[in-house]
Design an enzyme around this catalytic site. Sequence first.
Site, PDB file in Angstrom:
ATOM      1  N   ARG A  25      77.705  71.231  74.476  1.00  0.00           N
ATOM      2  CA  ARG A  25      76.546  70.917  73.626  1.00  0.00           C
ATOM      3  C   ARG A  25      76.043  72.143  72.871  1.00  0.00           C
ATOM      4  O   ARG A  25      74.839  72.309  72.677  1.00  0.00           O
ATOM      5  CB  ARG A  25      75.388  70.344  74.461  1.00  0.00           C
ATOM      6  CG  ARG A  25      75.670  69.015  75.096  1.00  0.00           C
ATOM      7  CD  ARG A  25      75.381  67.889  74.100  1.00  0.00           C
ATOM      8  NE  ARG A  25      75.502  66.611  74.768  1.00  0.00           N
ATOM      9  CZ  ARG A  25      74.470  65.910  75.240  1.00  0.00           C
ATOM     10  NH1 ARG A  25      73.246  66.347  75.078  1.00  0.00           N
ATOM     11  NH2 ARG A  25      74.666  64.772  75.832  1.00  0.00           N
ATOM     12  N   TYR A  47      77.391  53.453  80.353  1.00  0.00           N
ATOM     13  CA  TYR A  47      76.404  53.247  79.282  1.00  0.00           C
ATOM     14  C   TYR A  47      76.536  51.845  78.688  1.00  0.00           C
ATOM     15  O   TYR A  47      75.544  51.213  78.329  1.00  0.00           O
ATOM     16  CB  TYR A  47      76.581  54.290  78.175  1.00  0.00           C
ATOM     17  CG  TYR A  47      76.124  55.679  78.571  1.00  0.00           C
ATOM     18  CD1 TYR A  47      74.795  56.064  78.414  1.00  0.00           C
ATOM     19  CD2 TYR A  47      77.009  56.601  79.103  1.00  0.00           C
ATOM     20  CE1 TYR A  47      74.363  57.337  78.784  1.00  0.00           C
ATOM     21  CE2 TYR A  47      76.593  57.879  79.476  1.00  0.00           C
ATOM     22  CZ  TYR A  47      75.273  58.231  79.314  1.00  0.00           C
ATOM     23  OH  TYR A  47      74.857  59.482  79.688  1.00  0.00           O
ATOM     24  N   ARG A 100      69.795  70.543  69.780  1.00  0.00           N
ATOM     25  CA  ARG A 100      68.390  70.718  69.422  1.00  0.00           C
ATOM     26  C   ARG A 100      67.801  72.087  69.708  1.00  0.00           C
ATOM     27  O   ARG A 100      66.735  72.421  69.199  1.00  0.00           O
ATOM     28  CB  ARG A 100      67.553  69.637  70.114  1.00  0.00           C
ATOM     29  CG  ARG A 100      67.641  68.296  69.381  1.00  0.00           C
ATOM     30  CD  ARG A 100      66.875  67.226  70.112  1.00  0.00           C
ATOM     31  NE  ARG A 100      67.526  66.948  71.377  1.00  0.00           N
ATOM     32  CZ  ARG A 100      67.011  66.186  72.344  1.00  0.00           C
ATOM     33  NH1 ARG A 100      65.825  65.641  72.183  1.00  0.00           N
ATOM     34  NH2 ARG A 100      67.678  65.967  73.455  1.00  0.00           N
ATOM     35  N   ARG A 110      69.919  67.778  61.084  1.00  0.00           N
ATOM     36  CA  ARG A 110      69.767  66.457  61.696  1.00  0.00           C
ATOM     37  C   ARG A 110      68.748  65.614  60.921  1.00  0.00           C
ATOM     38  O   ARG A 110      68.921  64.410  60.744  1.00  0.00           O
ATOM     39  CB  ARG A 110      69.314  66.686  63.145  1.00  0.00           C
ATOM     40  CG  ARG A 110      68.711  65.525  63.849  1.00  0.00           C
ATOM     41  CD  ARG A 110      69.772  64.718  64.575  1.00  0.00           C
ATOM     42  NE  ARG A 110      69.199  64.016  65.704  1.00  0.00           N
ATOM     43  CZ  ARG A 110      68.512  62.892  65.619  1.00  0.00           C
ATOM     44  NH1 ARG A 110      68.282  62.351  64.452  1.00  0.00           N
ATOM     45  NH2 ARG A 110      68.058  62.310  66.703  1.00  0.00           N
ATOM     46  N   ASP A 133      79.637  62.103  69.455  1.00  0.00           N
ATOM     47  CA  ASP A 133      79.095  61.734  70.768  1.00  0.00           C
ATOM     48  C   ASP A 133      80.091  60.815  71.458  1.00  0.00           C
ATOM     49  O   ASP A 133      80.860  60.107  70.794  1.00  0.00           O
ATOM     50  CB  ASP A 133      77.747  61.020  70.609  1.00  0.00           C
ATOM     51  CG  ASP A 133      77.017  60.941  71.942  1.00  0.00           C
ATOM     52  OD1 ASP A 133      76.359  61.920  72.313  1.00  0.00           O
ATOM     53  OD2 ASP A 133      77.155  59.914  72.643  1.00  0.00           O
TER      54      ASP A 133
HETATM   55  O1  1CP Z   1      78.063  70.566  70.572  1.00  0.00           O
HETATM   56  C1  1CP Z   1      78.624  69.702  71.246  1.00  0.00           C
HETATM   57  O2  1CP Z   1      78.844  69.802  72.468  1.00  0.00           O
HETATM   58  C2  1CP Z   1      79.209  68.483  70.541  1.00  0.00           C
HETATM   59  C3  1CP Z   1      78.465  67.308  70.546  1.00  0.00           C
HETATM   60  C4  1CP Z   1      78.211  66.391  71.757  1.00  0.00           C
HETATM   61  C5  1CP Z   1      78.994  66.082  72.882  1.00  0.00           C
HETATM   62  C6  1CP Z   1      80.288  66.711  73.331  1.00  0.00           C
HETATM   63  C7  1CP Z   1      77.064  65.583  71.807  1.00  0.00           C
HETATM   64  C8  1CP Z   1      75.989  65.604  70.802  1.00  0.00           C
HETATM   65  N1  1CP Z   1      77.185  64.744  72.894  1.00  0.00           N
HETATM   66  C9  1CP Z   1      78.333  65.041  73.579  1.00  0.00           C
HETATM   67  C10 1CP Z   1      78.873  64.400  74.782  1.00  0.00           C
HETATM   68  C11 1CP Z   1      78.022  63.456  75.542  1.00  0.00           C
HETATM   69  N2  1CP Z   1      77.121  62.514  75.080  1.00  0.00           N
HETATM   70  C12 1CP Z   1      78.099  63.286  76.950  1.00  0.00           C
HETATM   71  C13 1CP Z   1      79.061  64.043  77.837  1.00  0.00           C
HETATM   72  C14 1CP Z   1      78.577  65.402  78.175  1.00  0.00           C
HETATM   73  C15 1CP Z   1      77.318  65.478  79.014  1.00  0.00           C
HETATM   74  O3  1CP Z   1      77.361  65.019  80.172  1.00  0.00           O
HETATM   75  O4  1CP Z   1      76.335  66.011  78.509  1.00  0.00           O
HETATM   76  C16 1CP Z   1      77.188  62.288  77.313  1.00  0.00           C
HETATM   77  C17 1CP Z   1      76.910  61.773  78.721  1.00  0.00           C
HETATM   78  C18 1CP Z   1      76.572  61.810  76.115  1.00  0.00           C
HETATM   79  C19 1CP Z   1      75.585  60.703  75.990  1.00  0.00           C
HETATM   80  C20 1CP Z   1      74.376  61.190  75.293  1.00  0.00           C
HETATM   81  N3  1CP Z   1      74.247  61.290  73.939  1.00  0.00           N
HETATM   82  C21 1CP Z   1      73.216  61.735  75.878  1.00  0.00           C
HETATM   83  C22 1CP Z   1      72.964  61.906  77.362  1.00  0.00           C
HETATM   84  C23 1CP Z   1      72.071  60.835  77.879  1.00  0.00           C
HETATM   85  C24 1CP Z   1      71.992  60.856  79.398  1.00  0.00           C
HETATM   86  O5  1CP Z   1      72.398  59.861  79.989  1.00  0.00           O
HETATM   87  O6  1CP Z   1      71.540  61.869  79.966  1.00  0.00           O
HETATM   88  C25 1CP Z   1      72.357  62.133  74.825  1.00  0.00           C
HETATM   89  C26 1CP Z   1      70.984  62.731  74.927  1.00  0.00           C
HETATM   90  C27 1CP Z   1      73.043  61.845  73.614  1.00  0.00           C
HETATM   91  C28 1CP Z   1      72.590  62.173  72.235  1.00  0.00           C
HETATM   92  C29 1CP Z   1      73.139  63.465  71.740  1.00  0.00           C
HETATM   93  N4  1CP Z   1      74.496  63.731  71.680  1.00  0.00           N
HETATM   94  C30 1CP Z   1      74.685  64.974  71.125  1.00  0.00           C
HETATM   95  C31 1CP Z   1      73.390  65.512  70.804  1.00  0.00           C
HETATM   96  C32 1CP Z   1      73.142  66.856  70.158  1.00  0.00           C
HETATM   97  C33 1CP Z   1      72.438  64.575  71.215  1.00  0.00           C
HETATM   98  C34 1CP Z   1      70.939  64.673  71.033  1.00  0.00           C
HETATM   99  C35 1CP Z   1      70.583  63.856  69.837  1.00  0.00           C
HETATM  100  C36 1CP Z   1      69.452  64.394  69.024  1.00  0.00           C
HETATM  101  O7  1CP Z   1      69.678  65.172  68.085  1.00  0.00           O
HETATM  102  O8  1CP Z   1      68.333  63.988  69.300  1.00  0.00           O
END
Ligand code: 1CP
Length: 348
Positions: free
Chosen positions: A26, A152, A30, A39, A76
Amino acid sequence: MKSHSKPLLRALSGQTCVPPPIWLMRQAGRYLPEYRETRARGRNFLDVCLTPELAVEITLQPIRRYALDGAIMFSDILIVPHALGQKVWFEDGVGPKLEPLRRAEDLEKLAPAAMAEALAPVYETLRCLRRDLPPEVTLIGFAGAPWTVASYMIEGGTSKDFARAKTWAYREPEVFARLIDLLSEVTADYLCAQVEAGAEALQIFDSWAGIWPEAALRRWCLEPVKAIVARVKSQHPEVPIIVFPRGVGVLYEAFAREVGADALSLDTTVPLDWARAHLQDKVAVQGNLDPLLLVAGGEAQRDAVKAILEALGAGPFVFNLGHGITPQASTDHVADLVAQVRAWRPET
Ligand code: 1CP
């Protein structure tokens, strides 16, 4: 630059690099002011992921700031259910939401045939990144593992106990297996297509693997991930695959022995000496700084980084976090981390 001279690809191929390469799960997100600014230019989060111009810009932001060794494409894991036709949206401050799958008939609505078109912008993003990235930086593609994505799809969002998804798997394993098998197939195809569009390494995120007892963990996480790795390797044997089976404890060793991955990404709880003794002789390892240390910073961060480097830096190793960076992380603490890793040399 030849691909095997990129530090991240060297480490993933089993070589010891001094200092080790570094990237952060990640790393775009943010905690970066420039991310928040870009964004805001998209209508919503999915729109940002599927607009190549924005996704490319966001992927490059942490590379410009910190000169990391890996650039993970901005997207994502929930792009896959979206591409299968399930309704997916992201609520600010809440997280992902999906119109949940509740019964066997709901699986019939998923449409794998529509995927290639829905995912075309992701491939365009990868092609642009391969053109724009500095030559020493490795482009990383990724997908969620079948169980994590299925959780999910069934829960309709994030969950504390995965009660619906687990109960479904225990009550109707044949139906649940249909969903897992479908996700395994489309995920393998998706990862192959990412390689064909320019990804040089792949990571499979099984973020919620750690909630299962052993037998179910093998059936719903280890076996499907192994099948994906085999399928991708049959098409693209040269592309390294990193697997992140978060929270699986001593079963990390089974993943190291059995799934055929080139590297395992260690969560924060994996003991360093145990990882060196039981994993690093089989695969490259990646990890595992507690992301909250990038909020705290200072001596606690410095000492933890040093301990990881000293325990794992003498073998095939990629410095990373034990889970994704949090929005509260300090950009200065990330800069301190990168400087410390770059300056590290083993004590003689
Ligand atoms: O920079 C990077 O790493 C690339 C982008 C990336 C990746 C690899 C994002 C952007 N998401 C992910 C993978 C991801 N998404 C996972 C696997 C890794 C982990 O465990 O963290 C999971 C479970 C998700 C699902 C997801 N999408 C969540 C987690 C929710 C939870 O159950 O805790 C969230 C918050 C998102 C939204 C998201 N994805 C990525 C970002 C930057 C965000 C935040 C969105 C925003 O800008 O508000």
